[in-house]
Scaffold this active site. Structure first.
Site, PDB file in Angstrom:
ATOM      1  N   HIS A  72       0.824  -1.209   0.000  1.00 41.49           N
ATOM      2  CA  HIS A  72       0.000   0.000   0.000  1.00 41.49           C
ATOM      3  C   HIS A  72       0.858   1.258   0.000  1.00 41.49           C
ATOM      4  O   HIS A  72       0.505   2.261  -0.622  1.00 41.49           O
ATOM      5  CB  HIS A  72      -0.953   0.005   1.202  1.00 41.49           C
ATOM      6  N   ASP A  73       1.995   1.211   0.708  1.00 44.21           N
ATOM      7  CA  ASP A  73       2.877   2.372   0.685  1.00 44.21           C
ATOM      8  C   ASP A  73       3.394   2.617  -0.730  1.00 44.21           C
ATOM      9  O   ASP A  73       3.296   3.722  -1.266  1.00 44.21           O
ATOM     10  CB  ASP A  73       4.051   2.172   1.651  1.00 44.21           C
ATOM     11  N   GLY A  78       4.606   6.152  -4.310  1.00 45.77           N
ATOM     12  CA  GLY A  78       5.896   5.475  -4.224  1.00 45.77           C
ATOM     13  C   GLY A  78       6.209   5.042  -2.803  1.00 45.77           C
ATOM     14  O   GLY A  78       5.496   5.384  -1.865  1.00 45.77           O
ATOM     15  N   GLU A  80       7.564   5.702   0.074  1.00 49.45           N
ATOM     16  CA  GLU A  80       8.134   6.830   0.804  1.00 49.45           C
ATOM     17  C   GLU A  80       7.411   7.074   2.135  1.00 49.45           C
ATOM     18  O   GLU A  80       7.470   8.173   2.675  1.00 49.45           O
ATOM     19  CB  GLU A  80       8.166   8.097  -0.061  1.00 49.45           C
ATOM     20  N   PRO A 167      -5.225  -0.977  -6.540  1.00 47.05           N
ATOM     21  CA  PRO A 167      -6.147  -1.733  -7.386  1.00 47.05           C
ATOM     22  C   PRO A 167      -7.373  -2.192  -6.590  1.00 47.05           C
ATOM     23  O   PRO A 167      -7.256  -2.560  -5.426  1.00 47.05           O
ATOM     24  CB  PRO A 167      -5.309  -2.932  -7.853  1.00 47.05           C
ATOM     25  N   ASP A 243       0.258 -25.007   9.253  1.00 49.70           N
ATOM     26  CA  ASP A 243       1.638 -25.362   9.506  1.00 49.70           C
ATOM     27  C   ASP A 243       2.535 -24.316   8.840  1.00 49.70           C
ATOM     28  O   ASP A 243       2.612 -24.253   7.623  1.00 49.70           O
ATOM     29  CB  ASP A 243       1.894 -26.757   8.909  1.00 49.70           C
ATOM     30  N   ASP A 251       1.353 -21.226  -0.999  1.00 51.86           N
ATOM     31  CA  ASP A 251       1.384 -20.221  -2.050  1.00 51.86           C
ATOM     32  C   ASP A 251       1.111 -20.815  -3.408  1.00 51.86           C
ATOM     33  O   ASP A 251       0.431 -20.224  -4.217  1.00 51.86           O
ATOM     34  CB  ASP A 251       2.700 -19.461  -2.013  1.00 51.86           C
TER      35      ASP A 251
HETATM   36  C1  HEM Z   1      -3.390  -7.314  -7.643  1.00 51.65           C
HETATM   37  C2  HEM Z   1      -4.122  -6.414  -7.059  1.00 51.65           C
HETATM   38  C3  HEM Z   1      -4.571  -6.544  -5.625  1.00 51.65           C
HETATM   39  C4  HEM Z   1      -5.841  -6.356  -5.171  1.00 51.65           C
HETATM   40  C5  HEM Z   1      -7.038  -5.978  -5.998  1.00 51.65           C
HETATM   41  C6  HEM Z   1      -5.811  -6.595  -3.757  1.00 51.65           C
HETATM   42  C7  HEM Z   1      -6.910  -6.485  -2.933  1.00 51.65           C
HETATM   43  C8  HEM Z   1      -6.954  -6.897  -1.616  1.00 51.65           C
HETATM   44  C9  HEM Z   1      -8.108  -6.837  -0.765  1.00 51.65           C
HETATM   45  C10 HEM Z   1      -9.468  -6.274  -1.153  1.00 51.65           C
HETATM   46  C11 HEM Z   1      -7.776  -7.393   0.416  1.00 51.65           C
HETATM   47  C12 HEM Z   1      -8.693  -7.623   1.594  1.00 51.65           C
HETATM   48  C13 HEM Z   1      -8.537  -6.528   2.562  1.00 51.65           C
HETATM   49  C14 HEM Z   1      -9.211  -6.900   3.835  1.00 51.65           C
HETATM   50  O1  HEM Z   1      -8.682  -7.775   4.509  1.00 51.65           O
HETATM   51  O2  HEM Z   1     -10.236  -6.338   4.135  1.00 51.65           O
HETATM   52  C15 HEM Z   1      -6.391  -7.793   0.326  1.00 51.65           C
HETATM   53  C16 HEM Z   1      -5.685  -8.400   1.333  1.00 51.65           C
HETATM   54  C17 HEM Z   1      -4.319  -8.613   1.286  1.00 51.65           C
HETATM   55  N1  HEM Z   1      -3.470  -8.243   0.270  1.00 51.65           N
HETATM   56 FE1  HEM Z   1      -4.023  -7.728  -1.580  1.00 51.65          FE
HETATM   57  N2  HEM Z   1      -4.555  -6.931  -3.374  1.00 51.65           N
HETATM   58  C18 HEM Z   1      -3.758  -6.902  -4.474  1.00 51.65           C
HETATM   59  C19 HEM Z   1      -2.405  -7.117  -4.521  1.00 51.65           C
HETATM   60  C20 HEM Z   1      -1.621  -7.366  -3.416  1.00 51.65           C
HETATM   61  C21 HEM Z   1      -0.179  -7.328  -3.394  1.00 51.65           C
HETATM   62  C22 HEM Z   1       0.698  -6.967  -4.580  1.00 51.65           C
HETATM   63  C23 HEM Z   1       0.197  -7.633  -2.135  1.00 51.65           C
HETATM   64  C24 HEM Z   1       1.582  -7.760  -1.556  1.00 51.65           C
HETATM   65  C25 HEM Z   1       2.640  -8.119  -2.201  1.00 51.65           C
HETATM   66  C26 HEM Z   1      -1.006  -7.885  -1.363  1.00 51.65           C
HETATM   67  C27 HEM Z   1      -1.042  -8.302  -0.058  1.00 51.65           C
HETATM   68  C28 HEM Z   1      -2.199  -8.568   0.632  1.00 51.65           C
HETATM   69  C29 HEM Z   1      -2.221  -9.223   1.917  1.00 51.65           C
HETATM   70  C30 HEM Z   1      -1.017  -9.785   2.638  1.00 51.65           C
HETATM   71  C31 HEM Z   1      -3.558  -9.238   2.339  1.00 51.65           C
HETATM   72  C32 HEM Z   1      -4.110  -9.812   3.649  1.00 51.65           C
HETATM   73  C33 HEM Z   1      -4.071  -8.741   4.690  1.00 51.65           C
HETATM   74  C34 HEM Z   1      -4.544  -9.172   6.076  1.00 51.65           C
HETATM   75  O3  HEM Z   1      -4.654 -10.359   6.321  1.00 51.65           O
HETATM   76  O4  HEM Z   1      -4.754  -8.273   6.913  1.00 51.65           O
HETATM   77  N3  HEM Z   1      -2.081  -7.697  -2.182  1.00 51.65           N
HETATM   78  N4  HEM Z   1      -5.911  -7.463  -0.908  1.00 51.65           N
END
Ligand code: HEM
Ligand SMILES: *[C@@H]1O[C@H](CO)[C@@H](O)[C@H](O)[C@H]1NC(C)=O
Ligand SMILES: *[C@@H]1O[C@H](CO)[C@@H](O)[C@H](O)[C@H]1NC(C)=O
Ligand SMILES: *[C@@H]1O[C@H](CO)[C@@H](O)[C@H](O)[C@H]1NC(C)=O
Length: 324
Positions: A72-73, A78, A80, A167, A243, A251
């Site tokens: 998100h940062d 960028g 920062e 996104p 685990d 993954d």
């Molecule tokens: C490709 C576009 C992406 C979209 C549309 C997207 C959208 C979302 C949304 C809507 C959530 C749920 C938020 C919630 O828990 O309420 C989420 C969770 C999460 N996203 Fe993505 N995301 C994207 C890419 C990424 C990327 C690039 C990363 C990191 C490299 C990432 C890491 C995560 C992680 C770790 C969670 C779980 C957070 C938690 O458990 O608190 N996401 N994402």
């Protein structure tokens, strides 16, 4: 004789050249490099790691949000540190809708406070985020990579920029590709970085947030219901995910889930709608996980270069939640 002298001077010249080259090698065009704090604050990365490992020992579910903070940062203004800033009027990134409950800010604060004691004014908050993201993955027995450092902190945060840059989970493939491309990331990065397994990561928040079978009150109830429909509590990959040693497995299972059109978000399913992203996805799915580990590190380093401030631009914040 002349030939010998020539050879010797060539050897010296080559040594000088390779020495010059290797001193430039770890630095990319933007002035980031691995080990930026080696001289000014040699313990910096160790200190950060200690805080991440201690916090995650108590609460392993922090791993995902700590990775997400960095994403998100980087996508807004960028990498920062703007995601950490707080405004009195609350019109900051933290309060934007797509934050959907970001977590882990205390760990950043605690690590930063310890760094300020060790070497005041040296280590930026944006670098703390970058190091924390890597260490959080290592703490989960996930991938590791060498973090480039040397970022400086920005002065601005704006909730509307979060809305327009992050996104949406409703994105179609063309808008995902465009969004990532505008940040210097390609289709492969898109697939690889999506592979942190959206469903398992947020399952706790959907089913057992405080341990009482409840969901996170920050989640819109209708939205939570919709997600619960997609992300069942008793998925057959559940045991694996419990685990921590099976990080690799789970993954690859994200890619499998998406390929069966069981991705959590529309944006996950959308990865099948483009030939190139689809073929990366299938490749990752059929790999043993080590490909994913390697690729993930490479894409994270690339993500960490988005819009960085280096040199004399920006500042090194004393406290991450406010500008100096
Ligand atoms: C490709 C576009 C992406 C979209 C549309 C997207 C959208 C979302 C949304 C809507 C959530 C749920 C938020 C919630 O828990 O309420 C989420 C969770 C999460 N996203 Fe993505 N995301 C994207 C890419 C990424 C990327 C690039 C990363 C990191 C490299 C990432 C890491 C995560 C992680 C770790 C969670 C779980 C957070 C938690 O458990 O608190 N996401 N994402
Ligand atoms: C995220 O945004 C919501 C409003 O959309 C706000 O209530 C919440 O406090 C924010 N989360 C954080 C961690 O600041
Ligand atoms: C994808 O989404 C964007 C933005 O919402 C929209 O403008 C575009 O028409 C959509 N493309 C397709 C092929 O659906
Ligand atoms: C919910 O969490 C609590 C506390 O961590 C645990 O004892 C309980 O078994 C969990 N319930 C389910 C259904 O996972």
């Amino acid at each position: 004789m002349a030939a010998l002298r020539m050879t010797i001077s060539c050897v010296i010249l080559l040594q000088v050249l390779s020495c010059l080259l290797s001193s430039f090698a770890p630095t990319n065009v933007q002035g980031l490099k691995v080990g930026f704090y080696d001289k000014a604050c040699p313990k910096a990365e160790l200190i950060v790691k200690k805080f991440v490992f201690e916090a995650m020992k108590k609460d392993p579910t922090l791993g995902a949000p700590l990775l997400r903070l960095f994403f998100h940062d980087c996508f807004v203004r960028g990498c920062e540190g703007s995601v950490l800033l707080e405004l009195k009027n609350k019109k900051d990134e933290k309060n934007a809708m797509p934050n959907l409950s970001l977590r882990g800010f205390e760990i950043i604060d605690n690590a930063k406070a310890a760094l300020e004691k060790e070497c005041p004014g040296i280590v930026s908050c944006s670098d703390v985020l970058a190091i924390v993201a890597r260490d959080a993955m290592v703490a989960l027995n996930g991938p590791s990579w060498e973090v480039e450092t040397g970022r400086r902190d920005g002065l601005v945060t704006n909730m509307y920029e979060a809305l327009s840059n992050l996104p949406s989970p409703l994105s179609n493939i063309s808008s995902l590709i465009t969004r990532f491309h505008s940040k210097g990331l390609d289709k492969k990065d898109l697939v690889v970085l999506s592979g942190k397994g959206h469903c398992p990561q947020i399952r706790n928040r959907l089913y057992n947030f405080t341990g009482k079978g409840d969901s996170d009150p920050n989640l819109d109830t209708k939205y939570a219901a919709k997600l619960r429909n997609k992300c069942k509590p008793t998925d057959n990959t559940m045991a694996l995910e419990m685990d921590p040693g099976s990080f690799k497995t789970f993954d690859v299972s994200y890619f499998k889930r998406v390929s069966q059109r069981r991705g959590l978000f529309q944006s996950d399913a959308a990865l099948l709608d483009n030939q190139e992203t689809k073929s990366y996805l299938l490749k990752q799915m059929n790999s043993d996980g080590s490909t994913f580990f390697k690729d993930f590190g490479v894409s994270m380093v690339k993500m960490g270069r988005i819009g960085v401030l280096t040199g004399k631009v920006g500042q090194v914040r004393k406290k991450c939640r406010m500008v100096n």
